[in-house]
Each structure stands twice: as structure tokens, then as C-alpha cells.
Write a protein that holds these residues in place. Sequence first.
Motif, short mmCIF file in Angstrom:
data_model
loop_
_atom_site.label_atom_id
_atom_site.label_comp_id
_atom_site.label_asym_id
_atom_site.label_seq_id
_atom_site.Cartn_x
_atom_site.Cartn_y
_atom_site.Cartn_z
N ASN A 49 42.97 38.38 32.94
CA ASN A 49 43.66 39.51 33.55
C ASN A 49 43.68 40.75 32.67
O ASN A 49 43.43 41.85 33.13
CB ASN A 49 45.08 39.13 33.95
N GLU A 50 44.01 40.60 31.40
CA GLU A 50 44.17 41.76 30.53
C GLU A 50 42.88 42.54 30.32
O GLU A 50 42.88 43.75 30.24
CB GLU A 50 44.74 41.33 29.17
N VAL A 51 41.75 41.83 30.26
CA VAL A 51 40.47 42.49 29.99
C VAL A 51 39.68 42.76 31.27
O VAL A 51 39.22 43.87 31.50
CB VAL A 51 39.63 41.64 29.01
N ALA A 52 39.54 41.74 32.11
CA ALA A 52 38.68 41.85 33.28
C ALA A 52 39.44 42.08 34.59
O ALA A 52 38.85 42.44 35.59
CB ALA A 52 37.82 40.60 33.42
N GLY A 53 40.75 41.84 34.60
CA GLY A 53 41.55 42.08 35.79
C GLY A 53 41.51 40.97 36.82
O GLY A 53 41.86 41.18 37.97
N ALA A 94 31.88 33.28 37.46
CA ALA A 94 32.51 34.03 38.54
C ALA A 94 32.66 35.48 38.09
O ALA A 94 32.98 35.75 36.93
CB ALA A 94 33.87 33.45 38.88
N ALA A 95 32.42 36.39 39.02
CA ALA A 95 32.57 37.82 38.73
C ALA A 95 32.81 38.54 40.05
O ALA A 95 32.46 38.03 41.12
CB ALA A 95 31.32 38.38 38.06
N TRP A 138 26.92 31.58 45.46
CA TRP A 138 27.60 31.90 46.72
C TRP A 138 28.59 33.03 46.47
O TRP A 138 28.87 33.39 45.33
CB TRP A 138 28.29 30.67 47.29
N THR A 139 29.11 33.59 47.56
CA THR A 139 30.10 34.66 47.48
C THR A 139 31.29 34.26 48.34
O THR A 139 31.12 33.76 49.45
CB THR A 139 29.50 35.99 47.99
N ARG A 140 32.51 34.50 47.81
CA ARG A 140 33.74 34.20 48.56
C ARG A 140 34.82 35.19 48.13
O ARG A 140 35.06 35.38 46.95
CB ARG A 140 34.21 32.78 48.28
N ASP A 141 35.46 35.81 49.11
CA ASP A 141 36.62 36.68 48.89
C ASP A 141 36.41 37.73 47.80
O ASP A 141 37.26 37.94 46.95
CB ASP A 141 37.85 35.83 48.55
N GLY A 142 35.26 38.40 47.83
CA GLY A 142 35.01 39.50 46.90
C GLY A 142 34.56 39.08 45.52
O GLY A 142 34.50 39.89 44.60
N PHE A 143 34.21 37.81 45.34
CA PHE A 143 33.72 37.31 44.06
C PHE A 143 32.41 36.57 44.27
O PHE A 143 32.22 35.87 45.26
CB PHE A 143 34.73 36.36 43.40
N VAL A 166 33.86 24.39 47.33
CA VAL A 166 35.11 24.25 48.08
C VAL A 166 36.31 24.61 47.22
O VAL A 166 37.26 25.23 47.70
CB VAL A 166 35.23 22.81 48.64
N ASN A 167 36.29 24.27 45.94
CA ASN A 167 37.48 24.40 45.09
C ASN A 167 37.51 25.61 44.17
O ASN A 167 38.59 25.99 43.70
CB ASN A 167 37.67 23.14 44.25
N ALA A 168 36.39 26.21 43.84
CA ALA A 168 36.39 27.33 42.88
C ALA A 168 36.95 28.59 43.54
O ALA A 168 36.49 29.00 44.60
CB ALA A 168 35.00 27.58 42.36
N ARG A 169 37.94 29.20 42.89
CA ARG A 169 38.55 30.44 43.39
C ARG A 169 38.89 31.37 42.23
O ARG A 169 39.56 30.97 41.28
CB ARG A 169 39.86 30.16 44.14
N ALA A 170 38.44 32.60 42.36
CA ALA A 170 38.85 33.64 41.44
C ALA A 170 39.79 34.55 42.21
O ALA A 170 39.68 34.68 43.44
CB ALA A 170 37.66 34.43 40.93
N GLU A 171 40.73 35.17 41.49
CA GLU A 171 41.65 36.09 42.18
C GLU A 171 41.98 37.27 41.28
O GLU A 171 41.99 37.17 40.06
CB GLU A 171 42.91 35.37 42.64
N GLU A 172 42.23 38.40 41.93
CA GLU A 172 42.60 39.63 41.24
C GLU A 172 43.91 39.48 40.50
O GLU A 172 44.76 38.68 40.89
CB GLU A 172 42.73 40.79 42.25
N ALA A 173 44.07 40.28 39.47
CA ALA A 173 45.30 40.25 38.67
C ALA A 173 46.48 40.75 39.48
O ALA A 173 46.38 41.49 40.40
CB ALA A 173 45.13 41.12 37.44
#
Length: 173
Positions: A49-53, A94-95, A138-143, A166-173
Motif C-alpha cells: 500500500n505505501e509504495v504501490a497503492g 499482480a499489477a 488473466w485480468t480481474r477487477d482492474g488487475f 479463482v483465489n488470487a485477488r489484488a485490491e486498491e489501498a
Amino acid sequence: MVDSLWLVIALLLLAVESVVLVLLLTLRQETPRADARETRTEYLQPNYNEVAGFRLAAYPDNEIIIPQRYWLIEREVAEVDFVIVPGRAMSLRAARSGAMREPVNLTVNGYERSEQYEIDGLTVTQKQNAGRYTSVSWTRDGFDYILYSQKPEMNMISGLAVPFIVNARAEEA
């Protein structure tokens, strides 16, 4: 008189050489090298979060898929290295969409085979070289995500793609 003439010529050549050197250094455009190493920072948890958000909020973690190390690459790409029991390894990147950096060693020689299929309602692209590098993206929810292995066993990626997708999720800060 001849000595002073040589001194003037030497000084002029030195001045011209200096000007050429300064011009080369200032006018040179910096282009990233394809074989350049990535800048990696290791983290204790996949929270950037602090560096990449963003942070990795979910990923597989069980008796067969064991997260080992957490990285932030070039201040924008998260990577988790996994041990796959018994004795194999895979990595998940993830990015934010559009910011993904494919691992250079995967793309150097291209891929022998590429195919697309659907998992969990997402279009998945699998690329591989027989017995060598394999990746699933793959792409999911903006990542964007890439799951890859540099030394996969036969069908290892295909067999493990589902729990990661199915299980990998990245989320915004």
C-alpha cells in the motif's frame, strides 16, 4: 614557436573531445535494456500500500501451495514465490491493468505454444515452451495476473491454474 603550436593543437583537440563527450552524455536517450535485472524489494507480507497503492488480499495457501517470499518489482508489480509440494516452484505476479511486467526470462525466446480458455468466467491465456517456461495470465477487477514457472512438471501449471485464478485477488489501498 613550434612547441606552442603543438600545445594549442593539443588543447583544441582536448576541447573538441570534451564537447563531444558532453554531447553524447546529454543527448543520449535512456532505453531500458531487455536483459536488465528488475529492481526487487522483499516484503514480510504482500501489502504494498505505501509504495504501490495496493495489496494482495487473497492467494492460495495450503499444504500443497505454500507462499514463500513476497516481492515488489519496480515499485508497481507484486510477486509471490510459492513452493509447490513436492519440491517445485511457481510465482504469481499482480499489477494494475497495463502496468504488468512479464518476467524477462519468459519472453526472451518467445513461446512455442499459446492458447486461450475460460476459467471462473475469465479468459485465460496459457503460453509455454515444452519442458521449460510456462505462464498463465488473466485480468480481474482492474488487475493483471501472471502465474509462471521456470521449471514446470508436465501439466503442473494447468493443474494448479484453477486455485490461483479463482483465489488470487489484488485490491486498491
